[in-house]
Write a protein that holds these residues in place. Structure first.
Motif, PDB file in Angstrom:
ATOM      1  N   TRP A   1       0.802  -1.222   0.000  1.00  0.00           N
ATOM      2  CA  TRP A   1       0.000   0.000   0.000  1.00  0.00           C
ATOM      3  C   TRP A   1       0.833   1.269   0.000  1.00  0.00           C
ATOM      4  CZ3 TRP A   1      -5.331  -0.359  -0.194  1.00  0.00           C
ATOM      5  CH2 TRP A   1      -5.854  -1.649  -0.027  1.00  0.00           C
ATOM      6  N   LEU A   2       2.148   1.142   0.075  1.00  0.00           N
ATOM      7  CA  LEU A   2       3.007   2.319   0.219  1.00  0.00           C
ATOM      8  C   LEU A   2       2.958   3.251  -0.989  1.00  0.00           C
ATOM      9  CD1 LEU A   2       6.149   0.816   1.982  1.00  0.00           C
ATOM     10  CD2 LEU A   2       4.182   1.993   2.993  1.00  0.00           C
ATOM     11  N   GLU A   3       2.598   2.723  -2.140  1.00  0.00           N
ATOM     12  CA  GLU A   3       2.545   3.564  -3.337  1.00  0.00           C
ATOM     13  C   GLU A   3       1.445   4.633  -3.265  1.00  0.00           C
ATOM     14  OE1 GLU A   3       2.014   0.777  -6.513  1.00  0.00           O
ATOM     15  OE2 GLU A   3       0.334  -0.158  -5.506  1.00  0.00           O
ATOM     16  N   TYR A   4       0.536   4.495  -2.298  1.00  0.00           N
ATOM     17  CA  TYR A   4      -0.502   5.508  -2.117  1.00  0.00           C
ATOM     18  C   TYR A   4       0.013   6.725  -1.350  1.00  0.00           C
ATOM     19  CZ  TYR A   4      -4.021   2.250  -3.772  1.00  0.00           C
ATOM     20  OH  TYR A   4      -4.752   1.385  -4.543  1.00  0.00           O
ATOM     21  N   ILE A   5       1.150   6.580  -0.687  1.00  0.00           N
ATOM     22  CA  ILE A   5       1.711   7.684   0.096  1.00  0.00           C
ATOM     23  C   ILE A   5       2.649   8.481  -0.814  1.00  0.00           C
ATOM     24  CG2 ILE A   5       3.063   8.343   2.116  1.00  0.00           C
ATOM     25  CD1 ILE A   5       2.308   5.644   3.373  1.00  0.00           C
ATOM     26  N   PRO A   6       2.285   9.735  -1.124  1.00  0.00           N
ATOM     27  CA  PRO A   6       3.167  10.525  -1.992  1.00  0.00           C
ATOM     28  C   PRO A   6       4.460  10.894  -1.264  1.00  0.00           C
ATOM     29  CG  PRO A   6       1.245  11.821  -1.314  1.00  0.00           C
ATOM     30  CD  PRO A   6       1.067  10.444  -0.758  1.00  0.00           C
ATOM     31  N   PRO A   7       5.542  11.090  -2.014  1.00  0.00           N
ATOM     32  CA  PRO A   7       6.838  11.406  -1.395  1.00  0.00           C
ATOM     33  C   PRO A   7       6.787  12.614  -0.454  1.00  0.00           C
ATOM     34  CG  PRO A   7       7.124  10.933  -3.724  1.00  0.00           C
ATOM     35  CD  PRO A   7       5.641  10.960  -3.471  1.00  0.00           C
ATOM     36  N   TRP A   8       6.043  13.667  -0.812  1.00  0.00           N
ATOM     37  CA  TRP A   8       5.989  14.852   0.038  1.00  0.00           C
ATOM     38  C   TRP A   8       5.363  14.540   1.395  1.00  0.00           C
ATOM     39  CZ3 TRP A   8       1.287  16.430   1.803  1.00  0.00           C
ATOM     40  CH2 TRP A   8       0.151  16.033   1.084  1.00  0.00           C
ATOM     41  N   LEU A   9       4.370  13.645   1.409  1.00  0.00           N
ATOM     42  CA  LEU A   9       3.735  13.277   2.668  1.00  0.00           C
ATOM     43  C   LEU A   9       4.648  12.366   3.483  1.00  0.00           C
ATOM     44  CD1 LEU A   9       1.191  13.549   4.391  1.00  0.00           C
ATOM     45  CD2 LEU A   9       0.238  11.604   3.161  1.00  0.00           C
ATOM     46  N   GLU A  10       5.346  11.491   2.795  1.00  0.00           N
ATOM     47  CA  GLU A  10       6.301  10.589   3.456  1.00  0.00           C
ATOM     48  C   GLU A  10       7.379  11.393   4.187  1.00  0.00           C
ATOM     49  OE1 GLU A  10       9.327   7.212   1.872  1.00  0.00           O
ATOM     50  OE2 GLU A  10       7.345   7.259   0.935  1.00  0.00           O
ATOM     51  N   LYS A  11       7.820  12.492   3.581  1.00  0.00           N
ATOM     52  CA  LYS A  11       8.858  13.338   4.187  1.00  0.00           C
ATOM     53  C   LYS A  11       8.349  14.069   5.428  1.00  0.00           C
ATOM     54  CE  LYS A  11      11.354  14.111  -0.093  1.00  0.00           C
ATOM     55  NZ  LYS A  11      11.658  15.051  -1.169  1.00  0.00           N
ATOM     56  N   LEU A  12       7.064  14.369   5.464  1.00  0.00           N
ATOM     57  CA  LEU A  12       6.481  15.086   6.604  1.00  0.00           C
ATOM     58  C   LEU A  12       6.301  14.203   7.839  1.00  0.00           C
ATOM     59  CD1 LEU A  12       3.657  17.165   4.868  1.00  0.00           C
ATOM     60  CD2 LEU A  12       5.829  18.008   5.767  1.00  0.00           C
ATOM     61  N   SER A  13       6.204  12.911   7.627  1.00  0.00           N
ATOM     62  CA  SER A  13       5.900  12.000   8.730  1.00  0.00           C
ATOM     63  C   SER A  13       7.141  11.670   9.553  1.00  0.00           C
ATOM     64  CB  SER A  13       5.292  10.710   8.185  1.00  0.00           C
ATOM     65  OG  SER A  13       5.026   9.830   9.250  1.00  0.00           O
ATOM     66  N   PRO A  14       7.006  11.695  10.877  1.00  0.00           N
ATOM     67  CA  PRO A  14       8.139  11.344  11.739  1.00  0.00           C
ATOM     68  C   PRO A  14       8.335   9.830  11.879  1.00  0.00           C
ATOM     69  CG  PRO A  14       6.263  11.962  13.079  1.00  0.00           C
ATOM     70  CD  PRO A  14       5.864  12.175  11.646  1.00  0.00           C
ATOM     71  N   ILE A  15       7.401   9.044  11.336  1.00  0.00           N
ATOM     72  CA  ILE A  15       7.512   7.582  11.451  1.00  0.00           C
ATOM     73  C   ILE A  15       7.734   6.973  10.066  1.00  0.00           C
ATOM     74  CG2 ILE A  15       6.168   7.443  13.582  1.00  0.00           C
ATOM     75  CD1 ILE A  15       3.721   6.680  11.951  1.00  0.00           C
ATOM     76  N   SER A  16       8.088   5.716  10.041  1.00  0.00           N
ATOM     77  CA  SER A  16       8.369   5.040   8.773  1.00  0.00           C
ATOM     78  C   SER A  16       7.094   4.907   7.936  1.00  0.00           C
ATOM     79  CB  SER A  16       8.958   3.655   9.049  1.00  0.00           C
ATOM     80  OG  SER A  16       7.940   2.767   9.476  1.00  0.00           O
ATOM     81  N   PRO A  17       7.248   4.777   6.622  1.00  0.00           N
ATOM     82  CA  PRO A  17       6.070   4.590   5.773  1.00  0.00           C
ATOM     83  C   PRO A  17       5.225   3.369   6.165  1.00  0.00           C
ATOM     84  CG  PRO A  17       7.963   5.163   4.426  1.00  0.00           C
ATOM     85  CD  PRO A  17       8.467   4.936   5.826  1.00  0.00           C
ATOM     86  N   LYS A  18       5.882   2.279   6.550  1.00  0.00           N
ATOM     87  CA  LYS A  18       5.123   1.091   6.965  1.00  0.00           C
ATOM     88  C   LYS A  18       4.343   1.360   8.253  1.00  0.00           C
ATOM     89  CE  LYS A  18       7.648  -2.524   4.590  1.00  0.00           C
ATOM     90  NZ  LYS A  18       8.342  -3.797   4.690  1.00  0.00           N
ATOM     91  N   ALA A  19       4.939   2.094   9.171  1.00  0.00           N
ATOM     92  CA  ALA A  19       4.226   2.458  10.399  1.00  0.00           C
ATOM     93  C   ALA A  19       3.064   3.385  10.084  1.00  0.00           C
ATOM     94  CB  ALA A  19       5.185   3.107  11.394  1.00  0.00           C
TER      95      ALA A  19
END
Length: 114
Positions: A29-47
């Motif tokens: 499901w990680l492909e639904y998370i855009p790179p800009w949002l991934e960078k904003l998150s303090p936790i890993s994409p899987k978390a």
């Protein structure tokens, strides 16, 4: 059979099944998370995906239980509306599927006379 229940059951089933799969296989499901949002998150994409999965399951159970029919309907509607842009970003057909789910939630809210 009650049309409002059919809508609640269908939407909740999707949310719970997707939530379980997101917990077990977050990488799918990680492909639904855009790179800009991934960078904003303090936790890993899987978390992030597992946190999202928890929301899917909790809100799905809330919606099908009908404990708070109006509040539950609005919470689920807002949840799906927040997901819709990411679905369309991934694939227009997935976005259309999610839009159909959103319209069924609106129909539910109309049925219970919000």
């Amino acid at each position: 059979m009650d049309p409002a229940f059919i809508i609640r059951f269908g939407v909740s089933l999707i949310m719970i099944v997707f939530g379980i799969h997101q917990i077990l296989e977050p990488g799918h499901w990680l492909e639904y998370i855009p790179p800009w949002l991934e960078k904003l998150s303090p936790i890993s994409p899987k978390a992030d995906m597992r946190l999202h999965a928890s929301g899917n399951i909790i809100f799905g159970l809330l919606f099908v239980s009908n404990i708070f029919p109006i509040a539950g309907g609005w919470i689920v509607l807002i949840w799906w509306l927040s997901i819709l842009p990411f679905a369309f970003r991934k694939n227009w057909a997935i976005g259309m599927r999610d839009l159909t789910i959103i319209l069924s939630i609106v129909a539910y809210l109309t049925l219970i006379n919000i």
